[in-house]
Design an enzyme around this catalytic site. Structure first.
Site, PDB file in Angstrom:
ATOM      1  N   HIS A  37       0.513  -1.346  -0.137  1.00 24.70           N
ATOM      2  CA  HIS A  37      -0.443   0.022   0.094  1.00 24.70           C
ATOM      3  C   HIS A  37       0.696   1.124  -0.119  1.00 24.70           C
ATOM      4  CE1 HIS A  37      -3.331  -1.703   1.865  1.00 24.70           C
ATOM      5  NE2 HIS A  37      -2.962  -3.051   2.494  1.00 24.70           N
ATOM      6  N   GLU A 119       2.682  -1.153   5.080  1.00 23.68           N
ATOM      7  CA  GLU A 119       2.105   0.567   3.916  1.00 23.68           C
ATOM      8  C   GLU A 119       4.213   1.023   3.291  1.00 23.68           C
ATOM      9  OE1 GLU A 119      -0.169   1.907   3.284  1.00 23.68           O
ATOM     10  OE2 GLU A 119      -1.920   0.833   4.583  1.00 23.68           O
ATOM     11  N   HIS A 158      -2.353  -3.243  -3.255  1.00 21.73           N
ATOM     12  CA  HIS A 158      -3.739  -2.759  -3.514  1.00 21.73           C
ATOM     13  C   HIS A 158      -4.687  -2.905  -4.099  1.00 21.73           C
ATOM     14  CE1 HIS A 158      -6.599  -0.611   0.128  1.00 21.73           C
ATOM     15  NE2 HIS A 158      -7.385  -1.600  -0.418  1.00 21.73           N
ATOM     16  N   ASP A 168      -3.523   2.604  -4.703  1.00 20.59           N
ATOM     17  CA  ASP A 168      -2.480   2.566  -4.042  1.00 20.59           C
ATOM     18  C   ASP A 168      -1.671   1.063  -3.829  1.00 20.59           C
ATOM     19  OD1 ASP A 168      -4.182   1.698  -2.268  1.00 20.59           O
ATOM     20  OD2 ASP A 168      -2.827   1.284  -0.654  1.00 20.59           O
TER      21      ASP A 168
HETATM   22 ZN   LIG Z   1      -4.032   0.740   0.345  1.00 14.28          ZN
END
Ligand SMILES: [Zn+2]
Length: 186
Positions: A37, A119, A158, A168
Site C-alpha cells: 500500500h 504501507e 492494494h 495504491d
Molecule cells: Zn491501501
C-alpha cells in the site's frame, strides 16, 4: 544475501513497535498474501505523526481539513516503511490487521483474513526512496521465509485486490525493481 530481519511470534526485529488496537484474530491462521500500500497524512506530506495516530485510533481529525473523512475510521496495517527506511510494526503478523477493506484475490474475498499489509509512506505519483526499496526487500525476504505460503507470486498491490476503490501503491511504485531486489535474497 541474508535478510537482517527475524520474526518471532509475528513480531519483526529490529523494528519500531507501535501497538494498534485495530486487529482481530485470523479465522484460520492462514498467511498467504502480501499486500503493498501507500499512505501519507496529509496526502503528500511525510514525516508527520498522523499515520501512527490513525492506526492507533488517536487521530485528531481537526488537525487538518482532509482528516474529517477519517473520523471514526478503524484501520491498521502490519507495517509502515517511512521515507527514511524506518519500519514501524502495528499488529502482529499472526493477527488480522485492517488494511485491505472490501477486496478479492483469486476468487477469495476479505483479504485481511489471510494477508499481511505493508504501507509505504508515499503517494501514487511521488517516487519512493532507495531506503524504502531496500527495507521493503529485506522485510519481504523475511516474510517469505517465515510464511512460505506467501510465495513471490502472491505479492500484490492494494489496487490489484480492490481495483474499483484503490489505486495504491500507484504508478510511482517500481514493481520490476522490487521483484528484482528480491532475487538477491533467494
Ligand atoms: Zn491501501
Amino acid at each position: 544475501m541474508l535478510t537482517p530481519f527475524t520474526i518471532e511470534h509475528g513480531w519483526l526485529s529490529p523494528a519500531t513497535q507501535c501497538l494498534s488496537p485495530h486487529f482481530n484474530q485470523r479465522p484460520n491462521n492462514e498467511v498467504s498474501l502480501l499486500v503493498i500500500h501507500n499512505i501519507s497524512l496529509p496526502a503528500g506530506c511525510f514525516g508527520l505523526p498522523y499515520i501512527d495516530q490513525l492506526f492507533l485510533g488517536q487521530l485528531d481529525c481537526s488537525a487538518d481539513p482532509s482528516f474529517t473523512e477519517l473520523q471514526g475510521l478503524e484501520v491498521s496495517s502490519h507495517f509502515l516503511i517511512r521515507r527514511d527506511g524506518e519500519i514501524v510494526q502495528y499488529v502482529s503478523c499472526d493477527a488480522r490487521a485492517w488494511h485491505a477493506g472490501v477486496s478479492e484475490y483469486q476468487g477469495r474475498s476479505n483479504c485481511n483474513d489471510f494477508a499481511i499489509g505493508i504501507e509505504l509512506e508515499g503517494t501514487d505519483d511521488i517516487a519512493y526512496t532507495d531506503e524504502q526499496y531496500q527495507q521493503l526487500a529485506a522485510l519481504t525476504a523475511c516474510l517469505l521465509l517465515t510464511y512460505p505460503s506467501i510465495g513471490v507470486e502472491n505479492i500484490v498491490g492494494h489496487s490489484d485486490i480492490a481495483p474499483e476503490r484503490k489505486t495504491d501503491p500507484g504508478l510511482s511504485f517500481n514493481w520490476q525493481r522490487y521483484k528484482q531486489s528480491l532475487t538477491e535474497y533467494f
